[in-house]
Design an enzyme around this catalytic site. Structure first.
Site, mmCIF file in Angstrom:
data_model
loop_
_atom_site.group_PDB
_atom_site.id
_atom_site.type_symbol
_atom_site.label_atom_id
_atom_site.label_comp_id
_atom_site.label_asym_id
_atom_site.label_seq_id
_atom_site.Cartn_x
_atom_site.Cartn_y
_atom_site.Cartn_z
ATOM 1 N N ILE A 1 1.133 -1.265 0.081
ATOM 2 C CA ILE A 1 0.412 0.137 0.169
ATOM 3 C C ILE A 1 0.718 0.999 -0.167
ATOM 4 O O ILE A 1 2.544 1.485 0.941
ATOM 5 C CB ILE A 1 -0.949 0.063 1.424
ATOM 6 C CG1 ILE A 1 -1.997 -1.012 0.803
ATOM 7 C CG2 ILE A 1 -1.682 1.241 1.340
ATOM 8 C CD1 ILE A 1 -2.580 -1.245 2.352
ATOM 9 N N VAL B 1 27.301 -9.137 3.514
ATOM 10 C CA VAL B 1 28.157 -8.121 3.739
ATOM 11 C C VAL B 1 28.369 -8.943 5.251
ATOM 12 O O VAL B 1 27.418 -9.265 5.916
ATOM 13 C CB VAL B 1 27.330 -6.659 3.710
ATOM 14 C CG1 VAL B 1 28.614 -6.081 5.163
ATOM 15 C CG2 VAL B 1 27.278 -6.639 2.764
ATOM 16 N N HIS C 1 0.998 4.486 1.073
ATOM 17 C CA HIS C 1 0.017 4.930 2.391
ATOM 18 C C HIS C 1 -0.440 6.717 2.198
ATOM 19 O O HIS C 1 0.486 7.366 1.734
ATOM 20 C CB HIS C 1 0.257 4.730 3.753
ATOM 21 C CG HIS C 1 0.119 3.620 4.202
ATOM 22 N ND1 HIS C 1 -1.093 2.685 4.673
ATOM 23 C CD2 HIS C 1 1.236 2.644 3.981
ATOM 24 C CE1 HIS C 1 -0.420 1.508 4.893
ATOM 25 N NE2 HIS C 1 0.627 1.558 4.989
ATOM 26 N N CYS D 1 3.242 -21.452 -17.667
ATOM 27 C CA CYS D 1 2.584 -21.362 -16.920
ATOM 28 C C CYS D 1 0.836 -21.253 -17.247
ATOM 29 O O CYS D 1 0.540 -20.343 -17.840
ATOM 30 C CB CYS D 1 2.933 -20.597 -16.190
ATOM 31 S SG CYS D 1 1.577 -19.892 -14.921
ATOM 32 N N CYS E 1 4.129 -25.839 -13.442
ATOM 33 C CA CYS E 1 4.750 -25.305 -14.545
ATOM 34 C C CYS E 1 5.925 -24.786 -14.025
ATOM 35 O O CYS E 1 7.065 -24.708 -14.949
ATOM 36 C CB CYS E 1 4.423 -23.958 -14.674
ATOM 37 S SG CYS E 1 4.021 -22.783 -13.357
ATOM 38 N N ARG F 1 8.620 -7.387 9.332
ATOM 39 C CA ARG F 1 9.374 -5.654 9.252
ATOM 40 C C ARG F 1 10.135 -5.661 10.606
ATOM 41 O O ARG F 1 9.692 -5.981 11.287
ATOM 42 C CB ARG F 1 7.399 -5.786 9.829
ATOM 43 C CG ARG F 1 6.228 -5.141 8.830
ATOM 44 C CD ARG F 1 5.393 -5.746 9.203
ATOM 45 N NE ARG F 1 4.472 -5.400 9.616
ATOM 46 C CZ ARG F 1 3.035 -6.060 10.428
ATOM 47 N NH1 ARG F 1 2.976 -7.275 10.065
ATOM 48 N NH2 ARG F 1 1.959 -5.288 11.372
#
Lengths: 419, 501
Positions: B52, B179, B54, B412, B452, B321
């Site tokens: 989204i 890294v 926002h 596909c 597929c 998150r």
């Protein structure tokens, strides 16, 4: 765009489509085109390198490739045009009752206009998401057919410590297939209290190889962030709800044999009505869908347990298409719905005209012994020693019996008989 | 006189790193390398979120000044970027639904906060207007905050587009490069120690998502931690009805915007995310749980009159998150370590804010190196996305097949993806099944790849010149096979019954 006009278009070159094409040609339909997604005909048969095919249809026990090769050999003796590697994108029913199939293949877009279509696109496998298997989503989780393609078409081994989910024939056969290559099959997990496959496969695929079968167990969780590392297995109660702490089985591949779904998307988009019980189209006793002139056969109609039934349905659809093409119409008036009664999970066809013999294919919801399939309103009874959900029943009701039907429906019950 | 270019290493090719690399690629002053530990771009936080854009009324400017400022600015920039980069986006607007007086009061607070943040077009609408805007919104909603500037984007398409454009403008991309350390001498950054050797750099920009605090620790910065917050999602089949045309939110709580009902740019109804704070060590924990999915289902059910049947679910997934200490984005340089800039803690609205974060990082960099930047004359703002065969008409498809016969070969079935699209995706950098999937949508349909995947693997094997079994889903360790069918026999590695006991 290449435009073609044909009497009959067959979509799908597996056993149902092949049998339909051969039969249609033999009956005298002149211009027939068969299209298949793959470059190779035979559908899923070429990768089914075990026996169990053809006892009814050929009167012999054949392997999948053998069964397919016989049909392909017969097809080669006809003038049926085969378009391989061809994808059907859309079915369009015109007001003049012609049907258009739009599709694509290497190097060309095509449109086939025909009087009838036999749709025999087969089925697809249910995924872990549809089966509600939780946990992480690492690589190493395959459907059984996918694993079989990798092994027996392309010659690669998906893993060496295997857990199979689902004890239907597909799962049992893949358990043995892995064992044959020296992989360790750690178990077959079955949520139901009884095995999903044929008894002979339990013996020949599991017992002969010492592979454990966990009945009333479910894979609750997949673990492993990149590659699957283990599965968490839980016992389930009578309502299939997980109980107890469960246990882990380490593995590097999980093979899902959790059911098949008719591939009806193209039919549904064209407007065909779908039966929730079979997942396939609703058909009348011509195996004709709710779109006049579009017939269905094989696993797209109903998931069969025998290839022989798929081929039989293909032939039946071809006979109907022939009648439609040669006579211009089919007798559909007065078709009456089948009602699924006691212990009947599904039945095909779902509508009958009562003017011709009908072969019914059905499945029960629960296992029972010493029963009869009873077509209630006409009093027709078929005694069976036992019924089990994994085993389809097939009964043929002659027109003479169906003619007795005076109501607007025909109810099918599984009755328990006195011992 | 030409000045020596400054070598900037960006750690992390997610939406933040890719946005930064695009912005820095505009200037002659920088030689940019974009370093990613996964085999492809956008595979961390960026690929598993709600997608989204926002509007920007959620974030309290007093508590989270960067979130508040960069969200609204990012929303504006995305309009231009999506256009220039041909990224699928739908500016559909969002509705935050209130079901009682208390929630209506919260909406009023959000409205005034949104106005302060500079969000345009916000208003509170009544029940009948809600239905006009979104027919499937719950009839129990008494009011909603209508935010017409909100949108829906494909987050992975966005990352792919940004990286393609960056590379076209001279950025060097290092994939499968993890890294391991940052080399510093006399307080000055020298470069990155990686699993693939040393990469020289004058500046390091930390856009490493869920691992940002670990990277910061490598230069001695310990001022914040990243805590993973897991969100589970459910995706429905494209044919599942009813869909929604707007993004539907509940009234937010102080910690979360809540479970959303939305339709992705590809046309799949999607519900989620849950919000589960995980232990700091669980940075690869993306499992789906019964409790998480039940919560998503129950919460989403309240927002609409009807959800599709559960049988129409084609996938569930989870993403993490990165929740930073303090809750606000961390976008800053440090006096202690000259040459290190953080672009960290990009929890929601990180995707929305990304372009604004990128400009802010560029500005921080400019001010720290203290020189006027010179724009490249040759900088190309445009990028075209791949052809999607399935989105064309029959005659357009027919014309494409005439141009290249491989457009006629469908690999596909569910998503009608052609062999030529797979080849094009490989040309654009895909080396794995997932790389193809995110570029073409192959394997994203009902069968989730089971019918597929092998066809795509065959093309990858052929085009990359590797054995079929070595084709991987998402890089090393995820190969589709363990070897040739006889590998256990050949290697004497039998674990089944053929071993002597």
């Amino acid at each position: 765009m290449r435009e073609m006009q044909r009497d009959l278009t067959i979509i799908g070159g597996g056993p149902a489509g092949l049998a339909a094409a051969i039969k249609a040609w033999k009956l005298g339909i002149e211009s027939i085109t068969l299209i298949d997604e793959s470059e190779r005909l035979g559908g899923v048969l070429p990768q089914c390198i075990h026996t169990g095919f053809g006892l009814h249809y050929f009167g012999e026990d054949l392997t999948g490739p053998e069964f397919a090769a016989r049909l392909i050999g017969r097809l080669k003796e006809t003038d049926v045009e085969v378009l391989g590697g061809a994808y059907a994108a859309e079915i369009n029913v015109k007001p003049d009752s012609f049907k258009e199939v739009y599709g694509y293949r290497y190097g060309e877009a095509f449109k086939i206009k025909s009087k009838a279509i036999i749709y025999a696109a087969g089925c697809r496998e249910r995924t872990r998401f549809e089966a509600g298997i939780l946990g992480e989503r690492p690589s190493g989780v395959y459907t059984a057919g996918e694993a079989q393609t990798l092994m027996d078409i392309y010659g690669i081994l998906p893993g060496k410590e295997i857990v199979i989910v689902g004890s239907g024939d597909v799962g049992l056969i893949m358990a043995r297939r892995f064992a044959l290559e020296g992989a360790k099959v750690k178990g077959v997990i079955e949520i139901m209290p009884y095995p999903g496959g044929l008894i002979r496969n339990i013996v020949q695929c599991l017992e002969d190889f010492g592979i454990p079968l966990y009945l009333s167990h479910a894979v609750a969780e997949v673990k492993g962030s990149r590659r699957v590392e283990s599965v968490k297995v839980m016992k389930v109660d009578g309502n299939l709800k997980p109980i107890g702490p469960g246990f882990e089985i380490k593995c590097d591949a999980v093979i899902l044999a959790v059911g098949l779904r008719p591939r009806i998307e193209l039919l549904a988009r064209a407007g065909a009505l779908i039966d929730d019980a079979t997942g396939g189209p609703i058909v009348n006793d011509w195996l004709e869908t709710s779109i006049p002139g579009v017939f269905a056969a094989g696993n797209v109609l109903v998931v069969n347990d025998l290839v022989d039934y798929a081929a039989e349905q293909g032939e039946r659809a071809a006979e109907s298409a022939f009648k439609l093409i040669s006579e211009g119409d089919l007798t559909r008036s007065g078709a009456k719905p089948l009602i699924r009664g006691r212990n009947v999970r599904l039945i095909v066809p779902q509508l009958v005209s009562c003017l011709q013999d009908v072969v019914f294919y059905g499945r029960v919801s629960a296992p029972e012994e010493n029963v009869a399939i009873r077509f209630e309103e006409i009093g027709k009874i078929f005694r069976l020693p036992a019924v089990r959900p994994p085993e389809m029943f097939r009964v043929k009701v002659p027109a003479s019996d169906l003619l007795r039907l005076r109501c607007e429906k025909l109810t099918v019950n599984v009755m328990r008989l006195e011992a | 006189m030409r000045r020596e270019p400054i070598r900037v290493a960006i750690i992390g090719a997610g939406i933040i790193g890719a946005s930064i690399s695009r912005v820095l690629s505009m200037f002659e002053d920088f030689e940019v390398i974009l370093v990613e530990k996964e085999a492809d771009v956008g595979w961390g936080v960026s690929k598993a979120n709600t997608g989204i854009i926002h509007a920007g009324y959620d974030d309290e400017p007093e508590l989270y000044p960067l979130r508040a400022k960069l969200c609204v600015r990012g929303n504006e920039i995305w309009r231009k970027w999506a256009d220039e980069l041909d990224i699928p986006v739908r500016w559909c607007g969002s509705l935050a639904l209130a079901f009682n007086e208390d929630e209506v009061n919260i909406l009023k607070t959000l409205l005034s906060r949104g106005l302060r943040n500079g969000v345009s077009g916000l208003k509170i609408v009544e029940a009948e207007d809600i239905k006009a805007l979104e027919p499937n919104a719950s009839r129990d909603a008494v009011a909603a905050l209508w935010a017409p500037t909100a949108g829906q984007i494909s987050p992975w398409d966005a990352v792919i587009a940004l990286v393609e454009n960056s590379v076209a403008n001279g950025v060097k991309l290092y994939l499968s490069t993890e890294v391991k350390g940052i080399r510093i001498k006399d307080g000055k950054i020298l470069g990155l120690e990686t699993n693939r050797g040393f990469l020289r750099a004058d500046w390091v920009i930390n856009a490493s998502g869920i691992y940002a605090d670990k990277i910061a620790e490598m230069v001695g910065i310990r001022g914040y931690r990243i805590r993973p917050r897991k969100g589970e999602y459910i995706i429905f089949d494209k044919e599942a009805e009813p869909k929604v045309t707007r993004v539907l939110f509940p009234t937010p709580t102080p910690i979360s915007k809540g479970v959303v009902v939305t339709t992705t740019v590809d046309g799949n109804l999607m519900i989620g995310p849950s919000a589960e704070d995980l232990n700091e060590d669980l940075r690869e924990e993306r499992s789906n749980t019964k409790s998480g999915l039940d919560y998503v289902w129950a919460s989403a059910s309240k927002l609409v009159d009807r959800l599709p049947s559960k049988s129409m679910i084609i996938r569930f997934f989870a993403g993490l998150r990165p929740e930073p200490t303090g809750g606000d984005f961390i976008v800053r340089g440090y006096d202690e370590v000259y040459g290190f800039i953080d672009a960290a803690g990009m929890r929601s609205p990180g995707l929305t804010a990304a372009p604004a974060v990128a400009h802010m990082v560029s500005e921080i960099l400019r001010s720290l190196i203290d020189r006027e930047l010179k724009r490249k004359d040759s900088w190309n703002p445009y990028r075209k996305r791949m052809i999607r065969f399935s989105e064309l008409t029959h005659s357009e498809r027919s014309a494409l097949i005439s141009k290249d016969p491989r457009y006629g070969r469908i690999v596909c079935v569910d998503e009608m993806v052609t062999e030529m699209e797979v080849i094009e995706a490989i040309k654009r950098g895909a080396t794995t099944i997932d790389g193809i999937k995110f570029r073409t949508r192959a394997c994203m349909g009902k069968c989730q790849g089971s019918s597929c995947m092998h066809k795509i693997a065959l093309i990858l094997s052929r085009e990359l010149g590797i054995p079929l079994w070595r084709v991987s889903v998402k890089g090393p360790g995820t190969e589709i096979g363990i070897g040739d069918i006889k590998v256990l026999f050949e290697e004497g590695d039998q674990c089944g019954r053929c071993r002597e006991t």
